[in-house]
Design an enzyme around this catalytic site. Structure first.
Site, PDB file in Angstrom:
ATOM      1  N   ASN A 213      55.363 -13.109  37.044  1.00  0.00           N
ATOM      2  CA  ASN A 213      54.979 -12.474  35.432  1.00  0.00           C
ATOM      3  C   ASN A 213      55.490 -13.861  34.789  1.00  0.00           C
ATOM      4  OD1 ASN A 213      57.813 -12.691  35.064  1.00  0.00           O
ATOM      5  ND2 ASN A 213      58.089 -10.507  35.056  1.00  0.00           N
TER       6      ASN A 213
ATOM      7  N   ASP B 214      60.096 -16.432  26.671  1.00  0.00           N
ATOM      8  CA  ASP B 214      60.625 -16.898  27.718  1.00  0.00           C
ATOM      9  C   ASP B 214      59.904 -16.746  28.965  1.00  0.00           C
ATOM     10  OD1 ASP B 214      60.954 -14.171  28.120  1.00  0.00           O
ATOM     11  OD2 ASP B 214      63.002 -14.025  28.561  1.00  0.00           O
TER      12      ASP B 214
ATOM     13  N   GLU C 271      59.288 -15.676  38.560  1.00  0.00           N
ATOM     14  CA  GLU C 271      58.674 -14.352  38.952  1.00  0.00           C
ATOM     15  C   GLU C 271      57.458 -14.423  38.586  1.00  0.00           C
ATOM     16  OE1 GLU C 271      61.619 -10.712  38.303  1.00  0.00           O
ATOM     17  OE2 GLU C 271      61.120 -11.628  36.306  1.00  0.00           O
TER      18      GLU C 271
ATOM     19  N   ARG D  49      56.974   1.900  41.062  1.00  0.00           N
ATOM     20  CA  ARG D  49      55.913   0.615  41.136  1.00  0.00           C
ATOM     21  C   ARG D  49      55.533   0.516  42.483  1.00  0.00           C
ATOM     22  NH1 ARG D  49      55.980  -0.739  35.973  1.00  0.00           N
ATOM     23  NH2 ARG D  49      57.748  -1.287  34.843  1.00  0.00           N
TER      24      ARG D  49
ATOM     25  N   GLY E   5      63.264  -0.912  37.211  1.00  0.00           N
ATOM     26  CA  GLY E   5      64.335  -1.050  36.382  1.00  0.00           C
ATOM     27  C   GLY E   5      64.217  -0.762  34.988  1.00  0.00           C
ATOM     28  N   THR E   6      63.047  -0.704  34.577  1.00  0.00           N
ATOM     29  CA  THR E   6      62.956  -0.570  33.016  1.00  0.00           C
ATOM     30  C   THR E   6      61.979   0.471  32.442  1.00  0.00           C
ATOM     31  OG1 THR E   6      60.993  -1.846  33.016  1.00  0.00           O
ATOM     32  CG2 THR E   6      62.664  -3.216  32.706  1.00  0.00           C
TER      33      THR E   6
ATOM     34  N   ARG F 285      58.995   0.014  44.847  1.00  0.00           N
ATOM     35  CA  ARG F 285      60.356  -0.058  44.264  1.00  0.00           C
ATOM     36  C   ARG F 285      60.563   0.825  42.933  1.00  0.00           C
ATOM     37  NH1 ARG F 285      60.057  -3.609  40.006  1.00  0.00           N
ATOM     38  NH2 ARG F 285      62.100  -3.619  39.630  1.00  0.00           N
TER      39      ARG F 285
ATOM     40  N   SER G 228      61.561  -8.542  23.717  1.00  0.00           N
ATOM     41  CA  SER G 228      60.584  -9.255  24.455  1.00  0.00           C
ATOM     42  C   SER G 228      58.997  -8.801  24.332  1.00  0.00           C
ATOM     43  CB  SER G 228      60.960  -9.297  25.967  1.00  0.00           C
ATOM     44  OG  SER G 228      60.360 -10.161  26.670  1.00  0.00           O
TER      45      SER G 228
HETATM   46  C1  16G Z   1      63.041  -7.211  33.249  1.00  0.00           C
HETATM   47  C2  16G Z   1      63.430  -8.521  33.813  1.00  0.00           C
HETATM   48  C3  16G Z   1      62.179  -9.181  34.733  1.00  0.00           C
HETATM   49  C4  16G Z   1      61.542  -8.230  35.538  1.00  0.00           C
HETATM   50  C5  16G Z   1      61.075  -6.927  34.918  1.00  0.00           C
HETATM   51  C6  16G Z   1      60.859  -6.012  35.917  1.00  0.00           C
HETATM   52  C7  16G Z   1      64.892 -10.222  32.981  1.00  0.00           C
HETATM   53  C8  16G Z   1      65.365 -10.981  31.773  1.00  0.00           C
HETATM   54  N1  16G Z   1      63.792  -9.336  32.871  1.00  0.00           N
HETATM   55  O1  16G Z   1      62.225  -7.404  32.192  1.00  0.00           O
HETATM   56  O2  16G Z   1      62.717 -10.420  35.063  1.00  0.00           O
HETATM   57  O3  16G Z   1      60.337  -8.741  36.025  1.00  0.00           O
HETATM   58  O4  16G Z   1      62.754  -6.514  34.301  1.00  0.00           O
HETATM   59  O5  16G Z   1      60.543  -4.685  35.298  1.00  0.00           O
HETATM   60  O6  16G Z   1      65.449 -10.013  33.950  1.00  0.00           O
HETATM   61  P1  16G Z   1      60.341  -3.523  36.205  1.00  0.00           P
HETATM   62  O7  16G Z   1      61.729  -3.491  36.881  1.00  0.00           O
HETATM   63  O8  16G Z   1      60.376  -2.367  35.300  1.00  0.00           O
HETATM   64  O9  16G Z   1      59.538  -3.488  37.077  1.00  0.00           O
HETATM   65 MG    MG Z   2      60.747 -12.210  27.400  1.00  0.00          MG
END
Ligand code: 16G
Ligand code: MG
Length: 550
Positions: free
Chosen positions: A370, A279, A368, A504, A498-499, A495, A66
């Site tokens: 974003n 997307d 979202e 954050r 998740g990535t 929070r 992505s």
């Molecule tokens: C992922 C999620 C997106 C969310 C982002 C938050 C999908 C396909 N993608 O990219 O929806 O906004 O994580 O990231 O679910 P964060 O947890 O690092 O803030």
């Molecule tokens: Mg994407």
């Protein structure tokens, strides 16, 4: 099983495991492309098993990272309904990717046994990939993985956007038309034709698309063709010279709250940015004073929900339309929805949560901030709209039910889709005959700020109420509450990401200065109460201190 085990052991030799632990997160597996080969091969195995478990229905496998930098890559699986892989399988995926090479065949056998599938069961995996240089190589890994499971075939759809692959899976299993461009283009033209533009209208079909130097650039060209004279897209950051996601694309524009720097934008030009796998979409424009205006997922959701509600009313159809947001939705957008009596739901971050919640409404619009979102129509809504359209008298121009019917066909009901969303926005603007400033003027966003804080272990932070409140550590929420109380129109939440390995922080308030101030102080509170690591964020000096003169 012995024969299957042999072939899997052969595959494992070709794709040895890399060191580390890996987790199937909200966006599947995502890493530096150099470590992805064995992961993708094993996801090929899993996709094949999933297809068998789902009675031979087609499942999807998408190779993309992505909006991440071009050196990264990733993989995620698509369930037979076109949506994200069932949550219960995330753990299975994580396990299969983390077992040692010698245990892969055994793990595959365990899954087959657990779900009662045998060698004779059949299946099929659709594979799509983005434009990353590593995606070609990873495609081979995915196909090899699928070949490790007997009686499952794979079909390569080449370079496609993520939502296009989701669409293909859904359309195949529902026995609907799989001609993606034709479905979007034909329905777009039918609705647009019924919404004529009057002389002197502020709306024109001219839109500048930032393709993020990725797959979305080619999609925009195809979309432009599919929509005929009703849309006139020009594409920048089309990948011919620039680097994928570098200083461009939806994530850049949303996170930096600015336009891509490599292009001169005309005053009040309507522009939008796709992300690296197309997307997500956000709109933006620069006004006559060169001030940047962002029209993100929040504004898109309001626009689309109102368009649908107006058509429902005109067609005398009673269906409940709701909007699903996350805590990141700007307070001003939430207020507008409340004023206009549009029901709102709030969920945790991550598309799967919003998508699921949107099904609670007869028509669920989810976005979202974003820019990831779409519209879901329940069976009841689909039937009522279809029946109302059939009852409408046939003329050259569609009535409201006909317009809604064809608008519904444009929506990608599997997942957020830059192209489908662009079409839904453009038709709503066309109906109102709005310029981008008209749209922007509907709702004035509260200034906001996002920050990241490093802590030793972000998992110590637990949240509730759709991530809007912290339950642990217990001193943190009272600290945030007392800070927020000091600011006019203040709101803040924190929070764990998740990535990324960070916490954050989001804050909004009545001015940019106060929003920044609140965010900085909440960041300090996180650092102090949740085991901050490294440098403590800078505590801002009290507001107005400079102005106090004696
Ligand atoms: C992922 C999620 C997106 C969310 C982002 C938050 C999908 C396909 N993608 O990219 O929806 O906004 O994580 O990231 O679910 P964060 O947890 O690092 O803030
Ligand atoms: Mg994407």
């Amino acid at each position: 099983m012995a024969e299957e085990g042999h072939s899997i052991d052969g595959l494992v030799q070709g794709y040895p495991k890399k060191d580390g632990t890996f987790e199937y997160g909200t966006a599947g597996f995502r890493k530096d492309a150099e470590v992805m080969d064995f992961i993708v091969m094993r996801m090929g195995l899993l996709a094949a098993l999933r297809s068998k478990v789902c009675g031979g229905e087609v499942v999807g496998l998408v190779i993309t990272a992505s909006h991440n930098p071009v050196k990264d890559n990733g993989v995620k699986l698509v369930d037979p309904d076109g949506g994200m892989m069932a949550e219960a399988w995330e753990e299975i995926a994580t396990h299969l990717v983390n077992v040692n090479d010698g245990d892969v065949a055994g793990a595959v056998g365990d899954i087959a046994k657990r779900f009662n599938v045998d060698d004779a069961a059949t299946g099929c995996v659709y594979i799509g990939r983005d434009t990353r240089p590593s995606s070609d190589r990873l495609l081979q890994a995915a196909m090899q993985g699928v070949s490790g499971i007997p009686n499952v075939s794979s079909q390569d759809f080449g370079v496609v956007s993520t939502p296009h692959l989701h669409f293909l899976v859904r359309a195949h299993n529902l026995k609907q038309s799989s001609d993606y461009w034709n479905v979007i283009g034909e329905n777009y033209q039918l609705v647009a034709k019924s919404l004529p533009i009057s002389d002197g209208s502020a709306y024109t079909g001219d839109v500048l698309v930032d393709g993020a130097n990725g797959v979305g650039a080619g999609c925009a060209v195809q979309l432009n063709k599919a929509c005929g004279d009703y849309l006139n897209l020009s594409v920048i950051n089309d990948g011919t010279t620039g680097v994928l996601n570098l200083d461009c694309g939806a994530d850049y524009v949303k996170s930096n709250q600015r336009e891509p720097p490599n292009h001169e934008f005309l005053p009040n030009q309507r522009c939008c940015s796709f992300d690296g796998d197309a997307d997500r979409i956000v709109y933006f424009s620069k006004d006559g004073d060169n001030v940047f205006h962002l029209l993100d997922g929040d504004k898109i959701a309001v626009l689309i929900a109102e368009f649908i509600m107006e058509l429902l009313e005109a067609a005398s159809l009673h269906l409940n339309v709701g909007v699903v947001q996350t805590a990141y939705a700007n307070g001003a957008a939430t207020n507008v929805l409340e004023e206009r009596k549009i029901p709102i739901a709030c969920t945790s971050t991550g598309v799967k949560h919003l998508h699921h919640k949107a099904k609670d409404f007869e028509i669920g619009v989810y976005f979202e901030a974003n820019g990831h979102g779409t519209v879901l129509y329940s069976d009841k809504a689909t039937k009522m709209i279809t029946d109302a359209k059939a009852a409408e008298s046939e003329t050259d121009s569609l009535g409201p039910a006909g317009q809604l019917y064809h608008y519904m066909q444009i929506s990608n009901q599997a997942v957020g889709d830059s192209c489908a969303d662009l079409c839904m926005v453009e038709l709503a603007l066309r109906k109102k005959q709005w310029s981008v400033q008209d749209w922007d003027g509907q709702c004035k966003f509260l200034p906001n700020r996002m920050l990241k804080v490093k802590v030793a272990d972000r998992r110590v932070i637990k949240t509730t109420n759709a991530e809007r409140q912290v339950t642990e550590p217990s001193d943190l929420q009272p600290a945030i509450d007392s800070l927020v109380a000091e600011y006019e129109q203040g709101r803040s939440f924190v929070r764990p990401s998740g990535t990324e390995d960070v916490v954050r922080v989001y804050a909004e308030a009545n001015t940019q200065v106060t929003a920044d101030h609140l965010a900085a102080r909440v960041a300090c509170a996180v650092f102090d109460n949740a085991g901050g690591s490294g440098q403590r964020p800078q505590e801002p000096s009290p507001l107005g201190a400079k102005r106090v003169k004696h």
